[in-house]
Enzyme design. Structure first.
Site, PDB file in Angstrom:
ATOM      1  N   HIS A 217       0.815  -1.221   0.000  1.00 10.81           N
ATOM      2  CA  HIS A 217       0.000   0.000   0.000  1.00 10.81           C
ATOM      3  C   HIS A 217       0.844   1.265   0.000  1.00 10.81           C
ATOM      4  CE1 HIS A 217       0.485  -0.274   4.513  1.00 10.81           C
ATOM      5  NE2 HIS A 217       0.532   1.030   4.416  1.00 10.81           N
ATOM      6  N   HIS A 249      -3.729   0.152  14.437  1.00  4.09           N
ATOM      7  CA  HIS A 249      -2.558  -0.724  14.391  1.00  4.09           C
ATOM      8  C   HIS A 249      -1.888  -0.810  15.766  1.00  4.09           C
ATOM      9  CE1 HIS A 249      -2.439  -1.316  10.115  1.00  4.09           C
ATOM     10  NE2 HIS A 249      -2.285  -0.063   9.832  1.00  4.09           N
TER      11      HIS A 249
END
Lengths: 310, 137
Positions: A217, A249
């Site tokens: 990404h 995250h």
């Protein structure tokens, strides 16, 4: 100047299958600004708060994925020194210079391929076209922003096989700091490395996989969790392919959402994280806690997130 | 609205050869196969980028009429395309279809090391990458 050498990720060049659908996505949905098109049909874009001419390059092709990633360095002297040191290190292949002007408004670029098969470039000059506001007594953001409107291109996550030598190149030659890593098994094999050239949680990250040059990404920075949630609204409103999120995250602590551009290249918008000074001890995650490391709320491995790359 | 019945007749990378095939699903008018499957929560074809780039939703059409739009040549070669291979997110039914699922997600983790796994479809030069977790043996 305290921050020297490699300053930041300066651009990412992506292959797209359909240019008009892609330009719509990157301008109307993500909210970048188109700054140029060239004779080859490439489209150049930037985020609103970037002063440099472009940070995203789109090229129509018959496959998706990343062509290369570019890094701005502090001076021409540094550019030439890195070119010599990269060549002497033997840690990169296909070294060469790209002439000034091959990208509009950009100086010469030194190009090389890492051991994980990723094409990288260094450059010292790119025209500063501003962020839409004066440098004296500015506002805090310009009028007319559309879409998610991230303030900058922030980092990439990439997949490749020879992680050891790619880490060596970024850390020992280019002066990056390891901020976080994932290790596996009794031998503590490093299967993922998060590295920064600045004081962000990462400017680039790699995952060890049996492939060369794969793209996971490209990520863009938002201000806060509220903007990440608003990005989720924009994704549904525009029928954009959602990957996962909004979530958090463990690694980097970022608040995040992932989605795909119309050619299947994954985008992230995120906020948060921490400030990483070069003497901050690196964090290590073990592979038995990888689920929580990647998605702190879900705490389990996500097949599509890990497997889908271009 | 015109809709077509999509029947999955085989899954190449199924966990077990005796695995039960998922039920048929309908793909409506102008929606691609993967959208038809996902919209009502049906399963059978792995879902990845939905943009023709990653290749995990690769199928082979065994019977029926269809059209496709541009998809990554890294995932489907022109030779494969001529044999009915396509990505379900780029595939539009023009009649009822029988399909074989070729793509795979990480469920077929490659545990044998850093080479290609032995049970992949031998026809394909452009198999999607499965996430390698061989370090967890």
């Amino acid at each position: 100047m305290a921050l020297t050498g490699v300053l930041r990720p300066g651009h990412v060049a992506l292959r797209v299958l359909d240019m008009s659908a892609s330009v719509h996505h990157y301008t109307h949905v993500l909210g970048l600004l188109e700054t140029a098109r060239d004779a080859q049909g490439r489209v150049f874009l930037k985020a609103w708060d970037e002063h440099d001419h472009h940070s995203v390059v789109l090229r129509e092709a018959d496959s998706a994925g990343m062509d290369y990633m570019g890094w701005r360095v502090d001076s021409n002297a540094t550019l030439e020194r890195f070119a010599r040191e990269i060549e002497a290190s033997g840690l990169a292949t296909d070294l060469g210079w790209i002439a000034a002007g091959e990208h509009p408004n950009c100086g010469r670029r030194f190009r090389f391929t890492t051991a994980t098969g990723h094409v990288m470039e260094l450059y010292a000059e790119k025209d500063k076209i501003g962020n839409g506001m004066p440098l004296i007594n500015p506002e805090i953001y310009p009028d007319g922003l559309v879409g998610m409107a991230p303030s900058r291109f922030d980092h990439c996550l990439l997949y490749g096989d020879d992680l050891d030598n790619t880490m060596k190149l970024f850390i020992e030659i280019l002066g990056f700091t390891l901020t976080e890593q994932v290790v596996a098994g009794p031998d503590k094999l490093v299967i993922s490395a998060f590295m920064t050239c600045s004081n962000k949680p990462h400017d680039v990250a790699f995952i060890r996989q049996p492939c060369k040059g794969k793209f996971h990404h490209a990520s863009f920075l938002l201000d806060n969790w509220g903007e990440v949630l608003k990005a989720a609204d924009i994704i549904s409103r525009n029928r954009v392919s959602l990957d996962i999120g909004p979530t958090r995250h463990g690694i980097t602590r970022g608040e995040t959402i992932y989605f795909f551009d119309p050619s299947g290249n994954r985008n992230e918008v995120f906020s948060g994280g921490y400030i990483s000074y070069p003497d901050r001890p690196a964090l290590t995650w073990t592979d038995d806690e990888l689920g929580r490391a990647i998605f702190y709320h879900d705490r389990k491995l996500n097949e599509a997130f890990l497997s889908v790359v271009t | 609205m015109i809709s077509h019945r999509i029947r999955i007749v085989a899954i190449v990378n199924a966990d077990s050869a005796t695995a039960v095939l998922p039920p048929d699903f309908e793909a409506q008018g102008e929606e691609h196969l993967l959208r038809g499957m996902e919209r009502l929560g049906r399963r059978g074809i792995p879902v990845g980028c939905r943009g023709g780039g990653c290749g995990v939703c690769k199928v082979q059409v065994l019977a029926g009429d269809y059209r496709t739009i541009k998809m990554s040549r890294d995932c489907v070669s022109s030779a494969e395309e001529a044999q009915g291979y396509a990505l379900a997110c780029r595939l539009y039914a023009e009649s009822d279809l029988d399909i074989r699922v070729v793509g795979q997600m990480s469920r077929a983790f490659n545990r044998t090391g850093l080479g290609p796994s032995a049970d992949r479809d031998p026809v394909s030069a452009g198999n999607p990458p499965a996430f390698d977790m061989s370090w967890r043996k």
